[in-house]
Design a protein around this motif. Structure first.
Motif, mmCIF file in Angstrom:
data_model
loop_
_atom_site.group_PDB
_atom_site.id
_atom_site.type_symbol
_atom_site.label_atom_id
_atom_site.label_comp_id
_atom_site.label_asym_id
_atom_site.label_seq_id
_atom_site.Cartn_x
_atom_site.Cartn_y
_atom_site.Cartn_z
ATOM 1 N N GLY A 184 0.846 -1.201 0.000
ATOM 2 C CA GLY A 184 0.000 0.000 0.000
ATOM 3 C C GLY A 184 0.874 1.240 0.000
ATOM 4 N N ALA A 185 0.365 2.355 -0.510
ATOM 5 C CA ALA A 185 1.141 3.603 -0.481
ATOM 6 C C ALA A 185 0.210 4.797 -0.417
ATOM 7 N N GLU A 186 0.755 5.874 0.109
ATOM 8 C CA GLU A 186 -0.006 7.113 0.285
ATOM 9 C C GLU A 186 0.775 8.244 -0.381
ATOM 10 N N PHE A 187 0.105 9.087 -1.125
ATOM 11 C CA PHE A 187 0.776 10.175 -1.854
ATOM 12 C C PHE A 187 0.054 11.484 -1.587
ATOM 13 N N ASN A 188 0.789 12.529 -1.269
ATOM 14 C CA ASN A 188 0.169 13.845 -1.139
ATOM 15 C C ASN A 188 0.150 14.477 -2.518
ATOM 16 N N ALA A 189 -0.704 13.972 -3.367
ATOM 17 C CA ALA A 189 -0.744 14.453 -4.751
ATOM 18 C C ALA A 189 -2.052 14.064 -5.422
ATOM 19 N N HIS A 190 -2.386 14.814 -6.456
ATOM 20 C CA HIS A 190 -3.552 14.516 -7.291
ATOM 21 C C HIS A 190 -3.324 13.161 -7.974
ATOM 22 N N PHE A 191 -4.412 12.405 -8.158
ATOM 23 C CA PHE A 191 -4.266 11.049 -8.719
ATOM 24 C C PHE A 191 -3.646 11.054 -10.114
ATOM 25 N N SER A 192 -3.821 12.153 -10.879
ATOM 26 C CA SER A 192 -3.269 12.159 -12.244
ATOM 27 C C SER A 192 -1.740 12.133 -12.202
ATOM 28 N N ILE A 193 -1.148 12.814 -11.213
ATOM 29 C CA ILE A 193 0.323 12.834 -11.105
ATOM 30 C C ILE A 193 0.817 11.422 -10.743
ATOM 31 N N CYS A 194 0.087 10.774 -9.842
ATOM 32 C CA CYS A 194 0.468 9.404 -9.440
ATOM 33 C C CYS A 194 0.340 8.451 -10.625
ATOM 34 N N ASN A 195 -0.760 8.565 -11.368
ATOM 35 C CA ASN A 195 -0.979 7.662 -12.499
ATOM 36 C C ASN A 195 0.088 7.845 -13.571
ATOM 37 N N GLU A 196 0.478 9.082 -13.791
ATOM 38 C CA GLU A 196 1.483 9.331 -14.829
ATOM 39 C C GLU A 196 2.832 8.733 -14.437
ATOM 40 N N ASN A 197 3.114 8.701 -13.161
ATOM 41 C CA ASN A 197 4.353 8.066 -12.695
ATOM 42 C C ASN A 197 4.347 6.577 -13.075
ATOM 43 N N THR A 198 3.198 5.932 -12.898
ATOM 44 C CA THR A 198 3.121 4.496 -13.178
ATOM 45 C C THR A 198 3.190 4.210 -14.674
ATOM 46 N N MET A 199 2.640 5.129 -15.472
ATOM 47 C CA MET A 199 2.613 4.917 -16.928
ATOM 48 C C MET A 199 3.948 5.259 -17.593
ATOM 49 N N ASP A 200 4.761 6.061 -16.894
ATOM 50 C CA ASP A 200 5.959 6.614 -17.522
ATOM 51 C C ASP A 200 7.209 5.787 -17.240
#
Ligand code: FES
Ligand SMILES: [Fe+2]
Length: 379
Positions: free
Chosen positions: A160-176
């Motif tokens: 599990g992980a927690e991010f202080n960020a909008h989900f789009s920034i997190c998703n782009e990290n996974t796609m990139d």
């Protein structure tokens, strides 16, 4: 639709950091083990507070986490059967969200019409899933298919992980995949090449060729020789609102995203690795290996990602007007899907509101017409 794979300057979708979610999907909200029998757990989906609770028969329920009396969080209360009792004045709320008892009312006293929203909820893959959108659509939308979950050849590591960020920034990290640079000291991947890119209204699929070398490729059984470079194809697929990526059947990652608020997101990941060990050894070492891989491999990559993601969010908040330059078409495709899904939901909502308004107007018109007719008849 197949898209070009050239790395050229892309039109960045500026709106993507401001959009909300399309709630008409199942969202993973908690690990099953964290919702204990006859206990509650408060979670949030896109600023909607929700209380999860489990009865003694192991059934899980999800209600709006605000008592209909004065708004106290119901997760502070107690579970009685399939009901939850608010700790403040003891109002009892059923699994359907209706107030069914007030302890200081006489036995036959009529209860006020008070209730909270009740959400469709289900449990699968060791996770609790909630459908925050239109409950009538819940049965028409499926959960991700996770074939490896019951495959004894794979070893599963939940993270599990927690991010202080909008989900789009997190998703782009996974796609990139090009951010392998960040993990270079962990002997991750390098020299990625985008081979193929496809997009639909709700998905993006990118195939990358990636080079592996070092201890990680040895652990993953990609390469017997630490020094040798191995090229493999990694497939990263975003199926709104979750992720799936696979490395030629050697390892797979299912990442379920929970957008909690505009600047807080969570992920529930299930990592599957084909470990070349006999099954009975894998079974007996399961819990030790899970902790070791989580702490010494996955967590180290994740901590590096979290630092980048949160830095990106902070700078966005300091200057939301600033334009950034993207070159990976997989990221712009992902941004397009994110914006489109939100827009699609907004359009649907407007249409539904319009229909409501129309029927309210026509009801009003027919009431006025009936009133006029009655007046004419009585005059
Ligand atoms: S606020 Fe919940 S019972 Fe009064
Ligand atoms: Fe990463």
């Amino acid at each position: 639709m197949e898209l070009k794979t050239d790395l050229t300057e892309q039109q960045v979708q500026n709106r993507v950091r401001e959009v909300g979610i399309n709630p008409n999907y199942w969202y993973a909200v908690a690990w099953s083990e964290n919702v204990k029998s006859q206990d509650t757990l408060g979670i949030t989906i896109w600023s909607q507070p929700i209380v999860l609770y489990r009865d003694e028969n192991d059934q899980v329920y999800a209600l709006e986490n605000a008592c209909p009396h004065r708004g106290v969080a119901l997760d502070k209360g107690e579970v009685h059967g399939c009901h939850v009792i608010c700790p403040y004045h003891g109002w009892e709320i059923s699994e359907k969200g209706e107030c069914v008892n007030i302890p200081y009312f006489d036995a036959n006293q009529k209860l006020p019409k008070a209730g909270v929203h009740s959400y469709p909820v289900c449990e699968k893959y060791g996770l609790i899933w909630v459908f925050p959108g239109d409950p009538n659509l819940a049965d028409t939308v499926s959960l991700p298919e996770i074939a490896e979950y019951n495959d004894p050849d794979f070893f599963m590591i939940p993270v599990g992980a927690e991010f202080n960020a909008h989900f789009s920034i997190c998703n782009e990290n996974t796609m990139d995949v090009f951010h392998g640079y960040l993990h270079r000291n962990l002997q991750g991947w390098f020299n990625p090449k985008l081979l193929r890119l496809e997009r639909t209204d709700q998905s993006v699929k990118a195939d990358y060729q990636i080079a592996y070398q070092g201890w990680l490729s040895k652990v993953l059984n990609l390469n017997k020789d630490n020094a040798k470079v191995t090229y493999r194809t990694a497939s990263v697929q975003y199926q709104y609102p979750h992720y799936y990526n696979t490395l030629e059947g050697v390892s797979s990652l299912y990442l379920m995203r929970l957008p909690a608020s505009p600047t807080k997101s969570y992920s529930f990941s299930l990592l599957f690795v084909k470990v070349p060990l006999p099954r009975f050894i894998k079974r007996s070492l399961q819990s030790v290996l899970q902790v070791l891989i989580r702490r010494f491999v996955f967590r180290r990559f994740l901590n590096q990602d979290i630092e980048m993601i949160e830095s990106e969010q902070q700078n966005y908040l300091l200057n939301p007007q600033r334009r950034y330059v993207e070159v990976n078409p997989a990221i712009t495709a992902l941004q397009r899907v994110t914006v489109q899904q939100y827009q699609q939901y907004q359009n649907q909502k407007q249409q539904d509101n319009g229909q409501h308004q129309d029927s309210a107007n026509s009801e009003l018109a027919s009431q006025q017409c009936a009133k006029q007719t009655t007046e004419q008849l009585t005059n």
